[in-house]
Design an enzyme around this catalytic site. Structure first.
Site, PDB file in Angstrom:
ATOM      1  N   ASP A 163      39.100  45.634  53.394  1.00  0.00           N
ATOM      2  CA  ASP A 163      40.219  44.776  52.823  1.00  0.00           C
ATOM      3  C   ASP A 163      40.746  43.821  53.618  1.00  0.00           C
ATOM      4  O   ASP A 163      39.745  43.181  54.615  1.00  0.00           O
ATOM      5  CB  ASP A 163      41.510  45.739  52.731  1.00  0.00           C
ATOM      6  CG  ASP A 163      41.971  45.424  51.456  1.00  0.00           C
ATOM      7  OD1 ASP A 163      42.756  44.186  51.249  1.00  0.00           O
ATOM      8  OD2 ASP A 163      42.382  46.050  50.428  1.00  0.00           O
ATOM      9  N   HIS A 238      47.661  42.689  51.821  1.00  0.00           N
ATOM     10  CA  HIS A 238      46.977  43.662  50.796  1.00  0.00           C
ATOM     11  C   HIS A 238      46.539  44.737  51.423  1.00  0.00           C
ATOM     12  O   HIS A 238      46.558  45.866  50.736  1.00  0.00           O
ATOM     13  CB  HIS A 238      45.946  42.451  50.244  1.00  0.00           C
ATOM     14  CG  HIS A 238      45.186  43.142  48.945  1.00  0.00           C
ATOM     15  ND1 HIS A 238      44.138  43.925  49.117  1.00  0.00           N
ATOM     16  CD2 HIS A 238      45.200  43.073  47.727  1.00  0.00           C
ATOM     17  CE1 HIS A 238      43.483  44.084  48.091  1.00  0.00           C
ATOM     18  NE2 HIS A 238      44.351  43.633  47.258  1.00  0.00           N
ATOM     19  N   SER A 564      43.977  46.488  42.287  1.00  0.00           N
ATOM     20  CA  SER A 564      43.843  46.716  43.737  1.00  0.00           C
ATOM     21  C   SER A 564      44.775  48.016  44.000  1.00  0.00           C
ATOM     22  O   SER A 564      44.335  48.789  45.104  1.00  0.00           O
ATOM     23  CB  SER A 564      44.476  45.601  44.660  1.00  0.00           C
ATOM     24  OG  SER A 564      43.517  44.662  44.436  1.00  0.00           O
TER      25      SER A 564
END
Ligand SMILES: *[C@@H]1O[C@H](CO)[C@@H](O)[C@H](O)[C@H]1NC(C)=O
Ligand SMILES: *[C@@H]1O[C@H](CO)[C@@H](O)[C@H](O)[C@H]1NC(C)=O
Ligand SMILES: *[C@@H]1O[C@H](CO)[C@@H](O)[C@H](O)[C@H]1NC(C)=O
Ligand SMILES: *[C@@H]1O[C@H](CO)[C@@H](O)[C@H](O)[C@H]1NC(C)=O
Ligand SMILES: *[C@@H]1O[C@H](CO)[C@@H](O)[C@H](O)[C@H]1NC(C)=O
Ligand SMILES: *[C@@H]1O[C@H](CO)[C@@H](O)[C@H](O)[C@H]1NC(C)=O
Ligand SMILES: *[C@@H]1O[C@H](CO)[C@@H](O)[C@H](O)[C@H]1NC(C)=O
Ligand SMILES: *[C@@H]1O[C@H](CO)[C@@H](O)[C@H](O)[C@H]1NC(C)=O
Ligand SMILES: *[C@@H]1O[C@H](CO)[C@@H](O)[C@H](O)[C@H]1NC(C)=O
Length: 786
Positions: A163, A238, A564
């Site tokens: 990520d 994220h 996600s």
């Protein structure tokens, strides 16, 4: 509006894509959508005792002065300083002024009248969805009998997250109560900008970063100054968010600006995390690195000893790269990981609700769609003739509007407007919007601003109801479907002075409302291999509260949505499953998740899929269904597979021996007549071109009680005749693996879309359900006769 956010995201993707294409590199997207925090607050509503008192810009620089003013205000209403201190939960005094306090309805109303108070919002926002989603999935923290307790919260299992990096200081990565780092761990804590070995602990046991491939491709355009860190540290948020969803430690009293106070936790709160940073924020755009970097990350993760890999990113659906094209680092890396027994979980993408948009489609990965936790915002509209209509609201004020005039300023249907054209339309001589509510077909944020500028007091948007409601930021707005819009228009046209009254929205949260597949969630069938059902399962991916890099204006937790967020839910569940079934293969784990997933809600009603049009969800929306971890722990039967099966799949897909041997470093020779892809031992049956009749082979392995008897029941897809042979499977100490066939034949000679059904094996305790998807194709005799 939601839709424009999606469009913006797509524009962004397109921009990045074109940029990437001009450099002939593969673009991978992070699969999430950001929501404006401002709107998120305004969705909060209803009648709990906690209220948020929002006071706008703070009036003083000294935080102590600001919070004392909050206490004074509370004390004047509640009668004493003591009562005020007791009631106060949070004082907001940095980014803005306001507070959260426990108040009765009448106290709240009193405070709302104070000068300086912008608004008072009852806080009945559901618990943080990290909490809520896990409870929703049946993994209650306090149960002694569920998978969470049975697996000791995934203790010792290692989840690798590929990520944007990680914010190691987040409370979600504290290692309180965790035992030592598993001795088999061979990973490292790679240092770099604002990151060194002291940032790892017994929760975050490894962290690495990969930028060389991207550097090589972007050259001088790769500039991360001020937007990212040359280290495993997360500049974007994220990766921190997804890591904490998968394996965040228990953190009490988490909230977003005081909303939804509760205990945040990951799916496997005692699993360990390793971050492999391959995605970078640059001054230009966000890039996930290409195959070179991704493959290196897989390579290291396999070496380091991860058990699960979680990838909330994927190739753009615009890319035509094949599944195991060597440029597709994820498919190739995942192939190697799966060969080593590592389960790889990927996001399906956010390009729904259009068909054939699913990405990460190789059969050896688990591809996850996003479901919502249902909420509704019913809002009452009363017309001048006393007729009432219920719409979906975004009206978060606490006073009703009206009766005021109701106007329909545009005669055209759905028109794309610029700010200037909207303004000129609304200022036309024959229309007065000031003080009125305007009706539109379609919706657009431009209209919000235009109506507000023209002095309007509210908006009714008549539009497709399947798009999730999101609050207008400028003034109260309400959504109705087109049919009701037409009735309103008729009312406007038929009355001399049309009037309307808008009442504040109510919020309905959670059960008995069921989940839905989120409209943005990418859909099957797979364009690359339509016989491989994708996505595999769905998991919560809407409004998930999880950790992000600390930000002084909102703290360390934020709501995000996207596949996600769904992907690490499944990664966490896989960690729990690995903990109780360490010997299960990645295929066995996938089978357990798919065959036990839920296809109906608590009340037995169907699960819907948002989109155009909204419909009952089918396997191309959510694979086997919404993931059900407690049932997945004890699936009864599994459809297992090994590397040989995947190699045969590649042979059937037409890959040459030399292409496959590059992948396997082994001189594989495809059989002359490779087995049909339809016979790949998947926990689902998908026939993209049924010509009269086909017989499909499957083999199930008993992982339940040794002596078990399973009966088949088949729900044939409409117009399809289906039989199972044998109909009963008897397992004992020697018969652990048994095969059966399913014969499907088309009863009608038509070309059509897909039809859906299911095959379920049951021993009275376990229910092993496989979705069936069949598309009949025209047969020549029909053409001849027509
Ligand atoms: C790691 O960083 C911290 C904080 O910047 C610093 O105090 C510490 O000395 C560093 N440790 C090593 C081993 O470099
Ligand atoms: C990188 O971006 C920063 C901030 O935008 C800018 O100040 C700097 O000059 C850029 N560096 C290069 C090499 O372009
Ligand atoms: C969490 O907050 C509640 C209410 O504000 C308080 O009673 C409780 O002690 C807090 N728990 C922790 C661990 O801080
Ligand atoms: C609407 O209802 C109110 C109160 O019930 C009544 O006074 C009024 O006359 C009604 N108006 C019409 C147009 O029926
Ligand atoms: C916090 O977030 C806001 C909005 O995303 C951003 O503008 C601001 O720079 C951030 N502040 C810090 C300290 O990171
Ligand atoms: C190559 O394939 C053969 C036959 O399938 C197998 O026995 C062998 O283990 C494989 N070697 C490697 C390095 O994968
Ligand atoms: C369908 O099956 C029939 C009979 O087996 C065969 O003649 C025909 O070519 C097949 N059509 C297609 C499109 O495969
Ligand atoms: C198991 O079942 C098979 C076939 O049903 C049978 O032939 C075999 O004898 C059974 N074995 C035992 C140990 O019962
Ligand atoms: C399976 O089928 C047999 C015979 O059809 C029946 O006796 C038995 O009750 C069934 N078992 C279950 C669990 O449905």
């Amino acid at each position: 509006m939601y839709i424009s956010e999606v469009f913006d995201a797509q524009k962004q993707t397109m921009h990045s894509f074109l940029h990437a294409m001009s450099r002939r590199i593969i673009l991978l997207s992070l699969l999430f959508l950001v929501l404006s925090e401002h709107r998120r607050i305004s969705t909060v509503h209803a009648a709990s005792s906690v209220h948020i008192v929002y006071m706008g810009e703070r009036q003083h620089h000294d935080p102590m002065v600001v919070s004392n003013s909050h206490l004074d205000m509370l004390a004047s209403v509640l009668g004493s300083k003591e009562a005020a201190s007791e009631s106060l939960i949070y004082s907001y005094r940095h980014g803005f002024s306001g507070f959260a306090a426990k108040l009765t309805e009448s106290h709240a109303q009193t405070i709302a009248e104070f000068p300086g108070v912008v608004h008072v919002t009852p806080n009945r926002f559901h618990k943080p969805h990290t909490t809520r989603s896990w409870d929703f999935l049946g993994l209650d923290l306090h149960s002694q009998t569920n998978l969470l307790s049975g697996s000791n919260m995934g203790d010792g299992v290692i989840i690798g997250v590929v990520d944007t990096g990680i914010w190691p200081e987040s409370e979600s990565f504290n290692d309180k109560g965790l035992g030592p780092v598993p001795s088999r761990w061979k990973g490292v804590c790679q240092s770099g900008q604002r990151f060194n070995s002291t940032n790892c602990n017994r929760k975050l046991i490894g962290a690495r970063w990969y930028i060389k491939g991207l550097q090589a491709e972007l050259g001088k355009d790769l500039n991360i100054t001020g937007v990212d860190y040359l280290s495993p540290r997360d500049g974007e948020g994220h990766g921190t968010h997804t890591s904490a969803i998968a394996a965040g430690s228990l953190v009490e009293n988490v909230s977003y600006k005081g909303l939804g106070i509760g205990t945040a936790r990951g799916g496997a709160p005692k699993a360990r995390l390793a971050m492999y940073k391959v995605c970078w924020s640059t001054t230009l755009s966000n890039f996930c690195s290409t195959s070179a970097d991704i493959l290196k990350a897989f390579d290291d993760a396999i070496h380091d000893g991860v058990d699960v890999l979680s990838l909330s990113l994927g190739p753009s659906p615009l890319s035509l790269y094949f599944d195991v094209d060597e440029r597709n680092g994820i498919a190739v890396g995942a192939f190697h990981a799966v060969a080593k027994g590592i389960t790889v979980v990927c996001a399906a993408g956010n390009d729904g609700s259009v068909a054939q948009t699913v990405s990460n489609t190789s059969p050896w990965v688990i591809t996850v769609a996003a479901s919502s936790i249902d909420r509704a915002f019913p809002t009452v509209i009363t017309l001048g003739n006393n007729r009432t209509i219920t719409g979906q609201g975004m009206f978060t004020g606490n006073k009703e509007i009206g009766f005021v005039g109701l106007v329909y300023p545009l005669d055209a249907g759905e028109v794309v407007l610029t700010t200037a054209s909207a303004a000129s339309l609304l200022s036309a001589d024959d229309i007065t919007i000031a003080g009125k509510v305007a009706l539109f077909f379609g919706s657009s944020p431009i209209l919000e601003y235009a109506v507000k500028d023209a002095g309007g007091v509210g908006i009714i948007f008549a539009r497709n109801p399947s798009i999730p409601v999101s609050p207008c930021s400028e003034l109260p707005c309400i959504e109705v479907d087109r049919e009701i819009g037409m009735q309103l228009l008729y009312y406007i046209r038929s009355s001399r002075s049309p009037l309307v009254k808008l009442s504040p929205s109510k919020t309905l949260v959670g059960k008995p409302l069921s989940t839905k597949v989120a409209f943005f969630s990418s859909r099957g069938p797979s364009a690359i291999a339509p016989a491989i059902l994708k996505p595999d399962v769905a998991a919560p991916g809407v409004n998930i509260l999880s950790a992000v890099p600390y930000n002084s204006s909102y703290g360390g937790y934020r709501f995000l949505r996207g596949t996600s967020m769904a992907c690490p839910h499944v990664s966490g569940i896989v960690a729990l499953l690995k903990s109780i079934h360490p010997q299960w293969s990645p295929a066995a784990i996938k089978s357990a998740l798919v065959t036990t997933a839920s296809t109906s809600d608590e009340s037995g009603g169907p699960i819907f899929a948002d989109g155009y049009p909204r419909k009952v969800a089918d396997p191309f929306d959510y694979g086997g269904g919404i993931v059900n971890p407690n049932r997945a722990a004890y699936p009864g039967l599994i459809y297992d597979m090994g590397m040989e099966d995947y190699l045969h799949y590649l042979c059937s897909m037409g890959y040459t021996n030399s292409a496959i041997s590059r992948l396997t470093q082994n001189s594989t020779v495809c059989p002359i007549d490779p087995p049909s892809i339809l016979n790949l031992n998947l926990p689902s049956i998908t026939v993209p071109n049924l010509n009269t009749s086909i017989t499909i082979l499957r083999t199930v392995t008993n992982v339940g009680p040794v002596n078990s008897v399973y009966n088949a029941s088949i729900e044939p897809p409409p117009t399809i005749h289906a039989t199972v042979q044998p109909h009963i499977l008897i397992f004992n100490s020697t018969a652990k693996k048994l095969s059966f066939t399913v014969t499907l034949s088309s009863t009608r000679k038509v070309i059509g879309g897909y039809y859906f059904g299911s095959l379920t094996w049951s021993d009275g305790v376990h229910t092993v359900r496989s979705p069936i998807s069949v598309k009949p194709e025209i047969i020549p005799s029909y053409v001849d006769n027509s």
